[in-house]
Design a protein around this motif. Structure first.
Motif, PDB file in Angstrom:
ATOM      1  N   ILE A 114     -54.322 -38.344  27.324  1.00  0.00           N
ATOM      2  CA  ILE A 114     -52.914 -38.366  27.698  1.00  0.00           C
ATOM      3  C   ILE A 114     -52.508 -37.063  28.373  1.00  0.00           C
ATOM      4  O   ILE A 114     -53.052 -35.997  28.074  1.00  0.00           O
ATOM      5  N   ASP A 115     -51.536 -37.152  29.280  1.00  0.00           N
ATOM      6  CA  ASP A 115     -51.080 -35.964  30.014  1.00  0.00           C
ATOM      7  C   ASP A 115     -50.367 -34.975  29.101  1.00  0.00           C
ATOM      8  O   ASP A 115     -50.632 -33.777  29.138  1.00  0.00           O
ATOM      9  N   ASP A 116     -49.458 -35.478  28.282  1.00  0.00           N
ATOM     10  CA  ASP A 116     -48.613 -34.603  27.472  1.00  0.00           C
ATOM     11  C   ASP A 116     -49.174 -34.466  26.062  1.00  0.00           C
ATOM     12  O   ASP A 116     -48.608 -34.976  25.098  1.00  0.00           O
ATOM     13  N   ASP A 117     -50.287 -33.767  25.936  1.00  0.00           N
ATOM     14  CA  ASP A 117     -50.881 -33.597  24.610  1.00  0.00           C
ATOM     15  C   ASP A 117     -50.009 -32.726  23.703  1.00  0.00           C
ATOM     16  O   ASP A 117     -49.907 -32.961  22.498  1.00  0.00           O
ATOM     17  N   TYR A 118     -49.333 -31.745  24.297  1.00  0.00           N
ATOM     18  CA  TYR A 118     -48.444 -30.889  23.498  1.00  0.00           C
ATOM     19  C   TYR A 118     -47.254 -31.693  22.966  1.00  0.00           C
ATOM     20  O   TYR A 118     -46.860 -31.546  21.809  1.00  0.00           O
ATOM     21  N   GLY A 119     -46.701 -32.569  23.809  1.00  0.00           N
ATOM     22  CA  GLY A 119     -45.612 -33.426  23.355  1.00  0.00           C
ATOM     23  C   GLY A 119     -46.059 -34.345  22.237  1.00  0.00           C
ATOM     24  O   GLY A 119     -45.290 -34.635  21.302  1.00  0.00           O
ATOM     25  N   MET A 120     -47.315 -34.809  22.307  1.00  0.00           N
ATOM     26  CA  MET A 120     -47.838 -35.668  21.246  1.00  0.00           C
ATOM     27  C   MET A 120     -47.948 -34.914  19.930  1.00  0.00           C
ATOM     28  O   MET A 120     -47.626 -35.445  18.863  1.00  0.00           O
ATOM     29  N   ILE A 121     -48.380 -33.657  20.008  1.00  0.00           N
ATOM     30  CA  ILE A 121     -48.476 -32.838  18.800  1.00  0.00           C
ATOM     31  C   ILE A 121     -47.079 -32.581  18.223  1.00  0.00           C
ATOM     32  O   ILE A 121     -46.885 -32.593  16.997  1.00  0.00           O
ATOM     33  N   GLN A 122     -46.095 -32.371  19.090  1.00  0.00           N
ATOM     34  CA  GLN A 122     -44.720 -32.217  18.602  1.00  0.00           C
ATOM     35  C   GLN A 122     -44.241 -33.457  17.866  1.00  0.00           C
ATOM     36  O   GLN A 122     -43.582 -33.366  16.824  1.00  0.00           O
ATOM     37  N   GLU A 123     -44.573 -34.629  18.408  1.00  0.00           N
ATOM     38  CA  GLU A 123     -44.190 -35.883  17.759  1.00  0.00           C
ATOM     39  C   GLU A 123     -44.886 -36.044  16.411  1.00  0.00           C
ATOM     40  O   GLU A 123     -44.281 -36.491  15.434  1.00  0.00           O
ATOM     41  N   CYS A 124     -46.157 -35.685  16.366  1.00  0.00           N
ATOM     42  CA  CYS A 124     -46.878 -35.754  15.095  1.00  0.00           C
ATOM     43  C   CYS A 124     -46.223 -34.851  14.052  1.00  0.00           C
ATOM     44  O   CYS A 124     -46.064 -35.228  12.890  1.00  0.00           O
ATOM     45  N   HIS A 125     -45.828 -33.666  14.490  1.00  0.00           N
ATOM     46  CA  HIS A 125     -45.157 -32.743  13.574  1.00  0.00           C
ATOM     47  C   HIS A 125     -43.825 -33.318  13.103  1.00  0.00           C
ATOM     48  O   HIS A 125     -43.459 -33.195  11.923  1.00  0.00           O
ATOM     49  N   ARG A 126     -43.113 -33.962  13.995  1.00  0.00           N
ATOM     50  CA  ARG A 126     -41.800 -34.540  13.639  1.00  0.00           C
ATOM     51  C   ARG A 126     -41.922 -35.591  12.546  1.00  0.00           C
ATOM     52  O   ARG A 126     -41.121 -35.616  11.602  1.00  0.00           O
ATOM     53  N   VAL A 127     -42.919 -36.466  12.657  1.00  0.00           N
ATOM     54  CA  VAL A 127     -43.014 -37.569  11.701  1.00  0.00           C
ATOM     55  C   VAL A 127     -43.750 -37.184  10.424  1.00  0.00           C
ATOM     56  O   VAL A 127     -43.681 -37.916   9.428  1.00  0.00           O
ATOM     57  N   LEU A 128     -44.447 -36.047  10.414  1.00  0.00           N
ATOM     58  CA  LEU A 128     -45.137 -35.618   9.209  1.00  0.00           C
ATOM     59  C   LEU A 128     -44.153 -35.054   8.180  1.00  0.00           C
ATOM     60  O   LEU A 128     -43.183 -34.379   8.522  1.00  0.00           O
ATOM     61  N   LYS A 129     -44.436 -35.316   6.924  1.00  0.00           N
ATOM     62  CA  LYS A 129     -43.662 -34.717   5.850  1.00  0.00           C
ATOM     63  C   LYS A 129     -43.993 -33.225   5.735  1.00  0.00           C
ATOM     64  O   LYS A 129     -44.964 -32.750   6.321  1.00  0.00           O
ATOM     65  N   GLN A 130     -43.178 -32.517   4.990  1.00  0.00           N
ATOM     66  CA  GLN A 130     -43.456 -31.109   4.752  1.00  0.00           C
ATOM     67  C   GLN A 130     -44.834 -30.961   4.127  1.00  0.00           C
ATOM     68  O   GLN A 130     -45.179 -31.684   3.181  1.00  0.00           O
ATOM     69  N   ASN A 131     -45.638 -30.069   4.674  1.00  0.00           N
ATOM     70  CA  ASN A 131     -47.014 -29.847   4.230  1.00  0.00           C
ATOM     71  C   ASN A 131     -47.931 -31.040   4.509  1.00  0.00           C
ATOM     72  O   ASN A 131     -49.021 -31.140   3.927  1.00  0.00           O
ATOM     73  N   GLY A 132     -47.484 -31.960   5.398  1.00  0.00           N
ATOM     74  CA  GLY A 132     -48.355 -33.046   5.811  1.00  0.00           C
ATOM     75  C   GLY A 132     -49.553 -32.510   6.577  1.00  0.00           C
ATOM     76  O   GLY A 132     -49.562 -31.367   7.053  1.00  0.00           O
ATOM     77  N   LYS A 133     -50.560 -33.341   6.728  1.00  0.00           N
ATOM     78  CA  LYS A 133     -51.810 -32.889   7.352  1.00  0.00           C
ATOM     79  C   LYS A 133     -52.150 -33.732   8.569  1.00  0.00           C
ATOM     80  O   LYS A 133     -51.800 -34.905   8.653  1.00  0.00           O
TER      81      LYS A 133
END
Length: 298
Positions: A114-133
């Motif tokens: 995917i082109d926007d790999d950084y945006g994907m990581i931001q989305e992963c961070h958004r949906v993860l709970k605190q201290n999620g992995k």
């Protein structure tokens, strides 16, 4: 652990082929090695598993799983493996889940496509709970290697494989994750001899695959059994060859593999500037490697 149900004859053949694919089994093994020993009672998400059957096996550890990939075709494959209720299409680096809803995200094969790999990581961070992995499997872009040249020579370029980029170094993965994650572990696998064996398997196997479609007929759900049988026999013939290559890889003690898996834990999102050592490496790149590097071109 309970075996997951499959939803089409096509999926059954994909699972049979998986058992004869040394590299796909190695990928599953190393991804699971980075995951918690149990995902019971966890909300989990896997991304980019549509061109493998790994999404079928991850729920063995327990928990509730959702699966996403980047195209309709890959999502159809996932649906055949895990059922329609768990599959969604990843569009514009967005995930259809609320904030703080996931305990674990496993990226099987998405970031390099995917082109926007950084945006994907931001989305992963958004949906993860605190201290999620997050556990991310990516191609390892080694600075000195003969493997990319061999791939290009045989026409198996990154573009042909649908890759936006050939892979990531450890430093690039640190840079990609550093604003919202702390990398807690990493490993590489599939060294030179296994990679060369796999390239040859892909090259000669393409002559069988390209003679017809492998997907099931959308109306009858019938598959070309003869073609799957040919591919299965081919993989069976090649398996000892790849297995022997894996034993040769054991001789490359100080060489890093061509696949990289990192495990990271979420923390509050805060953009960080990466400090550099005198030789140009980041501190993370220097500390993530527990073994001495090598100048060998593999």
């Amino acid at each position: 652990m309970k075996e997951q149900e499959v939803y089409s004859p096509e999926a059954e053949w994909h699972l049979k082929l998986f058992q004869r694919s040394f590299l796909q089994r190695a990928k599953l093994h190393h991804i699971e090695k980075m995951m918690p020993s149990s995902t019971h009672a966890m909300m989990c998400l896997d991304l980019g598993g549509g061109d493998t059957v790994i999404s079928h096996y991850l729920p063995r550890k327990g928990g509730e799983w959702k699966c996403g990939d980047r195209s309709e075709l890959l999502c159809n494959t996932l649906t055949a493996l895990v059922g329609p209720d768990r599959v969604f299409k990843v569009e514009d680096a967005k995930l259809p889940f609320p904030d703080n809803s996931m305990d674990l995200i496993v990226i099987i094969g998405l970031l390099e496509h995917i082109d926007d790999d950084y945006g994907m990581i931001q989305e992963c961070h958004r949906v993860l709970k605190q201290n999620g992995k997050i556990v991310a499997n990516v191609p390892h872009a080694k600075k000195m290697s003969l493997v990319p040249s061999l791939r290009n020579l045989l026409g198996l370029t990154a573009e042909v494989q649908g890759n936006v980029r050939p892979g990531y170094t450890e430093n690039q993965m640190y840079t990609l994750l550093k604003d919202g994650f702390d990398i807690t572990d990493s490993l590489t696998y599939n060294k030179f001899f296994v990679q060369v064996a796999d390239i040859l398997v892909q090259f000669f196997g393409s002559f069988i695959r390209d003679k017809g479609k492998l997907e099931a007929d959308p109306l009858t759900q019938e598959v070309d059994v003869n073609k799957y049988q040919k591919i299965s026999r081919f993989y069976g013939l090649m398996y000892p060859f790849v297995w022997f290559a894996s034993k040769l890889d054991l001789l490359l003690v100080f060489s890093r593999g061509h696949s990289l898996v990192v495990k990271a834990q979420a923390r509050p999102w805060r953009p960080r500037v990466t400090p550099k050592l005198r030789d140009g490496r980041s501190i993370a790149e220097a500390t993530m490697n527990s073994k001495i590097g090598t100048a060998a071109p593999f």
